[in-house]
Design an enzyme around this catalytic site. Structure first.
Site, mmCIF file in Angstrom:
data_model
loop_
_atom_site.group_PDB
_atom_site.id
_atom_site.type_symbol
_atom_site.label_atom_id
_atom_site.label_comp_id
_atom_site.label_asym_id
_atom_site.label_seq_id
_atom_site.Cartn_x
_atom_site.Cartn_y
_atom_site.Cartn_z
ATOM 1 N N ASP A 159 0.839 -1.204 0.000
ATOM 2 C CA ASP A 159 0.000 0.000 0.000
ATOM 3 C C ASP A 159 0.875 1.256 0.000
ATOM 4 O O ASP A 159 0.605 2.222 -0.717
ATOM 5 C CB ASP A 159 -0.920 -0.015 1.234
ATOM 6 C CG ASP A 159 -1.625 -1.352 1.384
ATOM 7 O OD1 ASP A 159 -2.385 -1.715 0.477
ATOM 8 O OD2 ASP A 159 -1.391 -2.052 2.391
ATOM 9 N N HIS A 187 -4.604 -3.255 6.581
ATOM 10 C CA HIS A 187 -4.392 -3.556 5.164
ATOM 11 C C HIS A 187 -5.732 -4.011 4.586
ATOM 12 O O HIS A 187 -6.021 -5.190 4.474
ATOM 13 C CB HIS A 187 -3.341 -4.648 4.975
ATOM 14 C CG HIS A 187 -3.314 -5.151 3.548
ATOM 15 N ND1 HIS A 187 -2.890 -4.377 2.498
ATOM 16 C CD2 HIS A 187 -3.708 -6.321 3.001
ATOM 17 C CE1 HIS A 187 -3.020 -5.057 1.374
ATOM 18 N NE2 HIS A 187 -3.514 -6.239 1.649
HETATM 19 P P1 NAI Z 1 -2.120 -18.322 -3.683
HETATM 20 O O1 NAI Z 1 -3.473 -18.882 -3.455
HETATM 21 O O2 NAI Z 1 -1.535 -18.293 -5.053
HETATM 22 O O3 NAI Z 1 -1.080 -19.111 -2.756
HETATM 23 C C1 NAI Z 1 -1.322 -19.401 -1.415
HETATM 24 C C2 NAI Z 1 -0.542 -20.668 -1.089
HETATM 25 O O4 NAI Z 1 -0.643 -20.880 0.307
HETATM 26 C C3 NAI Z 1 -1.071 -21.917 -1.785
HETATM 27 O O5 NAI Z 1 -0.016 -22.561 -2.481
HETATM 28 C C4 NAI Z 1 -1.595 -22.752 -0.632
HETATM 29 O O6 NAI Z 1 -1.414 -24.147 -0.843
HETATM 30 C C5 NAI Z 1 -0.728 -22.268 0.518
HETATM 31 N N1 NAI Z 1 -1.271 -22.540 1.844
HETATM 32 C C6 NAI Z 1 -2.555 -22.555 2.250
HETATM 33 N N2 NAI Z 1 -2.643 -22.918 3.534
HETATM 34 C C7 NAI Z 1 -1.395 -23.137 3.971
HETATM 35 C C8 NAI Z 1 -0.834 -23.547 5.219
HETATM 36 N N3 NAI Z 1 -1.613 -23.818 6.256
HETATM 37 N N4 NAI Z 1 0.504 -23.672 5.310
HETATM 38 C C9 NAI Z 1 1.300 -23.416 4.240
HETATM 39 N N5 NAI Z 1 0.828 -23.035 3.034
HETATM 40 C C10 NAI Z 1 -0.497 -22.882 2.904
HETATM 41 O O7 NAI Z 1 -2.146 -16.863 -3.036
HETATM 42 P P2 NAI Z 1 -1.141 -15.660 -3.270
HETATM 43 O O8 NAI Z 1 -1.578 -14.855 -4.425
HETATM 44 O O9 NAI Z 1 0.245 -16.161 -3.242
HETATM 45 O O10 NAI Z 1 -1.452 -14.766 -1.976
HETATM 46 C C11 NAI Z 1 -1.148 -15.229 -0.679
HETATM 47 C C12 NAI Z 1 -1.806 -14.358 0.363
HETATM 48 O O11 NAI Z 1 -1.271 -13.048 0.338
HETATM 49 C C13 NAI Z 1 -3.311 -14.189 0.195
HETATM 50 O O12 NAI Z 1 -3.915 -14.293 1.471
HETATM 51 C C14 NAI Z 1 -3.448 -12.780 -0.322
HETATM 52 O O13 NAI Z 1 -4.697 -12.224 0.008
HETATM 53 C C15 NAI Z 1 -2.336 -12.104 0.419
HETATM 54 N N6 NAI Z 1 -1.889 -10.818 -0.135
HETATM 55 C C16 NAI Z 1 -1.529 -9.847 0.763
HETATM 56 C C17 NAI Z 1 -1.078 -8.628 0.328
HETATM 57 C C18 NAI Z 1 -0.695 -7.567 1.313
HETATM 58 O O14 NAI Z 1 -0.428 -6.463 0.863
HETATM 59 N N7 NAI Z 1 -0.642 -7.792 2.620
HETATM 60 C C19 NAI Z 1 -0.981 -8.327 -1.104
HETATM 61 C C20 NAI Z 1 -1.339 -9.421 -1.966
HETATM 62 C C21 NAI Z 1 -1.781 -10.625 -1.471
#
Ligand code: NAI
Length: 328
Positions: A159, A187
């Site tokens: 952000d 966030h």
């Molecule tokens: P994604 O869905 O592509 O990947 C998430 C991964 O986490 C998957 O491979 C899944 O198998 C794994 N996962 C789920 N539960 C798990 C556990 N208990 N232990 C280990 N791994 C686990 O999602 P992406 O795009 O990589 O985003 C990840 C997170 O980051 C989302 O929650 C998203 O909302 C968040 N995010 C936060 C931002 C921020 O600015 N704070 C910005 C963009 C995304």
């Protein structure tokens, strides 16, 4: 040679993981002189995909990459961890209520907090990226009573970077001309990007903009809803920019902020600026020697106060909800 720094990344097979791991392994997380050892955590179904990414990491022959281990058990993944990047989370799916979302994430961040408590190195630093990031960080922190609370942080750096880019564009200056930008609060769409204390080439940014309509009706909503704009355009949520922000957050935490500037981090409140103690809320912070401090003494006018309060209220409500669910 230096001992490698243990970096644990959860959700390693996800899209942020894919954008993040190569940059960590190339030395961008900590600095070019520090070898790293990667410890990847995934759910069992995604371990194979993480192994595939590990093959590619090997193929990069990164001089600073000391090794990669892959786990589906948090206890093992956080053993000896120095830097923990909690990226994996349960996304909100169709028909899911907020309570369900918080509960599902509690099932992830509670055991991870416990594992950090049990196995992390004394100097562990934790960054939560997985959403709802601030409250997930609070859940993990509350299950790690032996780790100093301030080591649990949530990512608002994306952000922060988005706001700098939009402000620089508006004023036709370089991003490096913008300093002292602040993201306050959660966030989420309630976050408040504050340009009243920001500077452009040393001059007050709000005065340089001098356009209240742009500030209220374009800048603030655009930054706050940028995630949705990216999904709309890309058909997938921000990944490389989120990974970049995670790198920035940790790099600055470890290596220090430059004199005359600050960054935004979601950190446990000490009560500063009227944010209830213990809430993990975004503040302006300076960092030095691996520790951070909230920038004090900023004057908060009525306009900013209302917006900070609204975002902090949302954080309080999230904390109440996870407290009721017995997650903190
Ligand atoms: P994604 O869905 O592509 O990947 C998430 C991964 O986490 C998957 O491979 C899944 O198998 C794994 N996962 C789920 N539960 C798990 C556990 N208990 N232990 C280990 N791994 C686990 O999602 P992406 O795009 O990589 O985003 C990840 C997170 O980051 C989302 O929650 C998203 O909302 C968040 N995010 C936060 C931002 C921020 O600015 N704070 C910005 C963009 C995304």
């Amino acid at each position: 040679t230096q001992a490698p720094v243990n970096v644990t990344v959860t959700g390693a097979a996800g899209q942020i993981g894919y954008a993040l791991l190569f940059r960590i392994a190339s030395g961008q997380l900590l600095g070019q002189d520090k070898p790293v050892r990667l410890r990847l955590l995934e759910i069992p179904q995604a371990v194979k995909a993480a192994e595939g990414t590990a093959l590619e990491l090997e193929d990069c022959a990164f001089p600073l990459l000391n090794g990669i281990d892959i786990f589906d058990d948090p206890k093992q993944a956080f053993e000896g961890v120095n830097i923990a990047l909690l990226v994996g989370a349960r996304p909100r799916t169709k028909g899911m209520e907020r309570g369900d979302l918080l509960e599902a994430n509690g099932g992830i961040f509670k055991p991870q907090g416990e594992a950090i408590n049990a196995g992390a190195a004394d100097d562990v630093k934790v960054l939560v990226v997985g959403n709802p990031a601030n409250t997930n960080a609070l859940i993990a922190q509350s299950h790690a009573p032996d780790v100093p609370a301030e080591r649990f942080t949530a990512m608002t750096r994306l952000d922060h970077n988005r706001a700098i880019a939009q402000l620089a564009k508006k004023l036709g200056v370089a991003v490096s001309d913008v300093t002292k930008l602040t993201i306050w609060g959660n966030h989420s769409a309630t976050q408040y990007p504050d340009i009243f204390h920001a500077e452009v080439k040393g001059e007050n940014a709000a005065a340089a903009v001098n356009d209240q309509n742009w500030l209220e009706n374009e800048f603030i909503p655009r930054v706050a809803k940028r995630g949705a704009e990216i999904i709309e355009a890309r058909g997938a949520s921000s990944a490389a920019s989120a990974a970049n922000a995670a790198i920035d957050h940790v790099f600055d935490w470890v290596n220090g902020t430059p004199d005359g500037d600050w960054v935004s981090m979601g950190i446990p409140s000490d009560g500063s600026y009227g944010v209830p103690e213990g809430l993990i809320s975004s503040f302006p912070v300076t960092t030095k020697g691996g520790t951070y401090e909230i920038v004090q003494g900023l004057e908060i006018d009525e306009f900013s106060r209302t917006r900070i309060d609204a975002s902090v209220k949302e954080l309080s409500e999230e904390r109440d909800a996870v407290t009721k669910l017995g997650l903190v």
